[in-house]
Scaffold this active site. Structure first.
Site, PDB file in Angstrom:
ATOM      1  N   HIS A 144       0.840  -1.208   0.000  1.00 25.41           N
ATOM      2  CA  HIS A 144       0.000   0.000   0.000  1.00 25.41           C
ATOM      3  C   HIS A 144       0.872   1.255   0.000  1.00 25.41           C
ATOM      4  CE1 HIS A 144      -3.936  -1.978   0.586  1.00 25.41           C
ATOM      5  NE2 HIS A 144      -3.267  -2.840   1.363  1.00 25.41           N
TER       6      HIS A 144
ATOM      7  N   ASP B  52      -0.787  -4.996   5.915  1.00 21.55           N
ATOM      8  CA  ASP B  52      -1.732  -5.910   5.266  1.00 21.55           C
ATOM      9  C   ASP B  52      -1.504  -5.969   3.757  1.00 21.55           C
ATOM     10  OD1 ASP B  52      -2.609  -3.222   5.098  1.00 21.55           O
ATOM     11  OD2 ASP B  52      -4.586  -3.892   4.462  1.00 21.55           O
ATOM     12  N   GLU B  53      -1.932  -7.055   3.170  1.00 22.52           N
ATOM     13  CA  GLU B  53      -2.035  -7.223   1.715  1.00 22.52           C
ATOM     14  C   GLU B  53      -0.751  -6.845   0.966  1.00 22.52           C
ATOM     15  OE1 GLU B  53      -6.802  -6.472   1.100  1.00 22.52           O
ATOM     16  OE2 GLU B  53      -5.531  -4.699   1.224  1.00 22.52           O
ATOM     17  N   SER B  54       0.373  -7.166   1.545  1.00 24.86           N
ATOM     18  CA  SER B  54       1.652  -6.872   0.877  1.00 24.86           C
ATOM     19  C   SER B  54       2.045  -8.083   0.029  1.00 24.86           C
ATOM     20  CB  SER B  54       2.722  -6.560   1.931  1.00 24.86           C
ATOM     21  OG  SER B  54       3.840  -5.941   1.339  1.00 24.86           O
TER      22      SER B  54
END
Length: 527
Positions: free
Chosen positions: A277, A340-342
């Site tokens: 992100h 998150d969501e890396s």
């Protein structure tokens, strides 16, 4: 009429009652019966006892506070300000010079052993006085919110010569179920102004929410001025989802938000999301980028494509500067680092990165919070994991001794649609109507995670599908009101049938605040 000397604590209260008792009273007022136990209080207090009379709030009412206790006079001023907003009455605070002291509201610091937390309070309402007892100004402030909720919307002009707002008498004893009760606002996908955030703070405080988590960076925009790295806002702050102008908070604006939240006894938690992100940051400073691709402005909503270069020392120099500047502006104990969501960061690189950043956060005297993916890294035992998606991650965090913030997407995500007809919101975690948002038990939501493992509850509001305050309010309310009760009230005091009736009666406050809430058909709204 004699004047009194200005005293503090119980001595002041005694002298006030001496003043009022020697006044020439007109005629006793026969107040109609009331029932404090049936008031539409949200969150539901721990204990309510009704005594079925009324306190007549009028222009002769005075507010007094403990004057030597930190924050108590300010709580009194806040109550006076809100009473004027609601009733037009202009009540003096700690003014003992006037001879016409009528009924009193007294906000008292007390060290009662019953106050097991700093946020606990007791409220005693009789025909002559309202007394808030609390150990801290924070507890007193929550007591004030309870008073605000039981002041009627209109006065009763038939009881006395002056307008009078009849407050039901009785006792309230109250303390929160969780010490951490929050909402997250994503100002990165779409930017929200200082005034927008302040309005959100106003409403959160009314329902005893004490945490506002600001998601300040993402692929689409960087929203906080960092003086040592000016391009973060000059370049990274100038875009948002859909190609809008973006925006950012100067450091002075951010400090103003922190101070405004503190006045409402709300702690701001800033989040800089990383190592994923991070497109907006890498757009400003391309050396940060670790995905091997040219960095371009991003205005979509897909996730997982960006990452910092986790093996470059200059990246950690950059992070150190960012955390240092944000820490200097943030008196609260927490810094959120995302995590998150890396998806394009290799697992070993991700864990290495999180461990390094954890040390930087600790260096500046803060506790690190991260989304539940961070639990696999070597982090400080004081680090906090925020469960949003993966129960196995949350359980792994508990096994390592970490505290957990509950934000399960299927229950607590404010950006999910209410139903198929919702104008705004997403649906990847499922539809979350008003009853689904309320009817669950945080203390038992994940088997193996018990109350002692849980720091508290937070309801995130991601902003992919909303771009202005009206749209924000549509997704946040009324669901955020239910999350406030889930965080404050104990399991035995939470009941859907009771809650939906109390929620239905929130319309006068929401309408006066011009909140464009979603009028769910599952609630029989009282206009």
């Amino acid at each position: 009429m004699r004047k009194t000397t200005f005293l503090s604590g119980l001595g002041l209260l005694v002298s006030i009652f001496a003043l009022t008792s020697c006044q020439e009273q007109e005629k006793p007022i026969n107040f109609p019966k009331t029932d404090l136990a049936t008031e539409a209080l949200i969150p539901m207090p721990s204990k309510v006892i009704a005594t079925n009379s009324a306190f007549g709030l009028d222009e002769n009412t005075h507010i007094f506070t403990s004057t030597t206790a930190t924050g108590f006079p300010e709580v009194g001023e806040f109550l006076s300000e809100k009473i004027k907003w609601q009733t037009t009455l202009n009540l003096p605070v700690n003014n003992t010079e006037k001879a016409d002291v009528g009924r009193v509201i007294y906000i008292n610091q007390a060290d009662d052993v019953a106050f097991t937390t700093p946020e606990a309070y007791q409220l005693n309402i009789t025909q002559d006085s309202i007394i808030i007892n609390a150990k801290s100004a924070q507890g007193a402030f929550w007591g004030v919110q309870t008073i605000r909720q039981i002041i009627p919307q209109t006065s009763n002009d038939t009881l006395a010569k002056t307008k009078m707002w009849l407050i039901p008498t009785g006792q309230v004893s109250d303390t929160p179920n969780f010490g951490f009760r929050g909402s997250m606002l994503d100002v990165s996908r779409h930017f929200f102004s200082v005034s927008d955030v302040k309005k959100y703070i106003d409403i959160l405080a009314y329902y005893k929410v004490n945490i506002l988590h600001l998601h300040l960076s993402d692929d689409q925009g960087w929203r906080i001025e960092i003086k040592s790295w000016p391009k973060l806002t000059e370049v990274g702050g100038r875009s948002e989802v859909g190609g809008g102008e973006g925006g950012f908070y100067t450091q002075e604006e951010y400090k103003d938000l922190v101070a405004y939240a503190a006045k409402h006894h709300i702690t701001i938690i800033p989040e800089i999301d990383m190592p994923g992100h991070t497109n907006a940051a890498s757009l400003a400073y391309p050396f940060l980028n670790g995905n091997g691709k040219k960095v371009e402005p991003y205005t979509g909503i897909d996730v997982g494509f960006s990452t910092f270069d986790t093996r470059k020392e200059s990246v950690y120099d950059f992070i150190d500067d960012v955390i240092r500047e944000i820490s200097e502006m943030t008196p609260g104990p927490y810094i959120h680092i995302g995590g998150d969501e890396s998806h394009v960061t290799k697992k070993k690189d991700f864990n290495y990165f999180i461990a390094r950043v954890d040390k930087i956060v600790s260096k500046y005297g803060k506790q690190m919070i991260g989304w539940d993916e961070i639990v696999h890294a070597d982090v400080n035992p004081s680090t906090i994991a925020q469960f949003w998606s993966n129960e196995k991650n949350a359980l792994a965090g508990v096994e390592k001794g970490l505290k957990i913030i509950l934000s399960p997407g299927k229950k607590a995500y404010l950006d999910m649609k209410y139903d198929e007809d919702s104008k705004h919101g997403l649906g990847w975690a499922g539809l979350i109507p008003v009853d689904t948002a309320y009817i669950w038990t945080p203390e038992k939501y994940v088997k193996g995670i018990n109350k002692e493992n849980i720091l508290g509850l937070e309801a995130p509001l991601w902003s992919e599908t909303i771009s202005n305050m009206e749209e924000l309010e549509y997704l946040a309310f009324p669901r955020m009101i239910g999350y406030a009760e889930l965080g404050w009230s104990t399991e035995e005091n939470r009941n859907w049938d009771s809650y939906k009736e109390r929620l239905a009666k929130q319309t006068p406050y929401l309408d006066k605040m011009n909140v464009k809430y979603y009028p769910s058909k599952r609630i029989d709204w009282k206009k």
